[in-house]
Write an enzyme that holds these catalytic residues in place. Structure first.
Site, PDB file in Angstrom:
ATOM      1  N   SER A 105       0.833  -1.199   0.000  1.00  0.00           N
ATOM      2  CA  SER A 105       0.000   0.000   0.000  1.00  0.00           C
ATOM      3  C   SER A 105       0.873   1.257   0.000  1.00  0.00           C
ATOM      4  O   SER A 105       2.076   1.196   0.221  1.00  0.00           O
ATOM      5  CB  SER A 105      -0.919   0.030   1.229  1.00  0.00           C
ATOM      6  N   TYR A 107       8.493   8.971  16.716  1.00  0.00           N
ATOM      7  CA  TYR A 107       8.544   8.987  15.247  1.00  0.00           C
ATOM      8  C   TYR A 107       9.625   9.945  14.744  1.00  0.00           C
ATOM      9  O   TYR A 107      10.441   9.586  13.885  1.00  0.00           O
ATOM     10  CB  TYR A 107       7.170   9.391  14.723  1.00  0.00           C
ATOM     11  N   LYS A 157      12.988   8.616  12.936  1.00  0.00           N
ATOM     12  CA  LYS A 157      13.162   8.951  11.525  1.00  0.00           C
ATOM     13  C   LYS A 157      14.429   9.779  11.325  1.00  0.00           C
ATOM     14  O   LYS A 157      15.112   9.656  10.293  1.00  0.00           O
ATOM     15  CB  LYS A 157      11.941   9.704  11.004  1.00  0.00           C
ATOM     16  N   THR A 173      -1.654   8.919   1.154  1.00  0.00           N
ATOM     17  CA  THR A 173      -1.652   7.470   1.359  1.00  0.00           C
ATOM     18  C   THR A 173      -3.035   7.042   1.844  1.00  0.00           C
ATOM     19  O   THR A 173      -3.853   7.881   2.233  1.00  0.00           O
ATOM     20  CB  THR A 173      -0.591   7.093   2.399  1.00  0.00           C
TER      21      THR A 173
END
Length: 264
Positions: free
Chosen positions: A16, A167, A171, A202
């Protein structure tokens, strides 16, 4: 590196979103693409659509990754392009207010470690296993190039927002892998880069369009230009250029329509 028909590629998270678009773009160039994902239904479906193979791989499990690489190489040969889009993480503020207890609570170390494993450690795991296979293969051109590895970071690596302590920092760590790894692998002709996508359309984000159209419009308006979320195909276009252009190495690319994220 010339992307030739029959060359093998691996895309994690290829069922996806950004991974799916990357897998499609590589297949359109004639590459044999192996999709690594835990979503079997969508992974099998997309692999069939692009003439690739699907492999159920949990990026947080070492043996699952080892088995996935072995299966992909058995089916398609040694990968020359690896694109790592899959990740797992949690969200929360370092210190937040707990309504149930009526007191401040701390984001647990266990939650942070989960995100570190699902983002940073998994990026090293995928990149290093791919690099080992590439290192034991013959060069594909006169430069002595053996392959290209692209990791997915995020604009949060530089503009981490409230609630993104896991996050954002992990990252950022993905970006931190790039230059030392590229230097580790320079004698082997293996390039390493990362892409920091901004807000992309997305499936996760597209769900907001119906649930909260006002928020959807605000997100689109927040991008300086073009005033919309990024298309996964635009991410995939950069993935192709990084793979093709042998002089791109040890670099981190922002792909964000010039957005700079506010604190919240």
């Amino acid at each position: 590196m010339k992307l030739e028909a029959g060359m093998a590629a691996i895309v994690t998270g290829g069922a996806s979103g950004l991974g799916q678009a990357s897998a499609t773009a590589l297949a359109d160039q004639g590459l044999k693409v192996a999709i690594f994902d835990i979503n079997e239904e969508e992974g099998e479906k997309h692999a069939a659509a692009i003439g690739g193979t699907f492999h159920h791989v949990n990026i947080m499990d070492e043996q699952s990754v080892v088995d996935g690489f072995a299966a992909a190489r058995s089916a398609n040969g040694q990968e020359r392009v690896t694109v790592h889009c899959a990740m797992a993480s949690k969200r929360g503020k370092t210190i937040g207010w707990d309504k149930e207890s009526g007191a401040y609570k701390r984001l647990s170390t266990e939650d942070y470690a989960f995100g570190a494993e699902g983002i940073l450690v998994s990026s090293y795991r995928i990149a290093s296993h791919s690099a080992l296979g590439m290192a034991n293969s013959d060069p594909v051109n006169d430069d002595g190039e053996r392959g290209a590895i692209t990791l997915t970071a995020s604009v949060a690596a530089q503009d981490g927002q409230i609630g993104q302590v896991i996050y954002g920092s992990c990252k950022s760590g993905v970006n931190g892998l790039v230059l030392p790894m590229a230097r580790d692998l320079m004698q082997l002709g293996i390039r390493v880069n990362s892409v920091m996508p901004g807000i992309f359309a997305t499936p996760l984000m597209l769900g907001m369009k119906d649930r909260n159209p006002q928020m959807w419009d605000q997100l689109n308006a927040s991008v300086p230009f073009p005033k919309r979320l990024g298309n996964p195909e635009e991410f995939a276009s950069l993935i192709l250029e990084i793979a093709r252009n042998s002089y791109i190495n040890g670099h981190q690319f922002r792909l964000d329509g010039a957005i700079r994220m506010p604190p919240r």
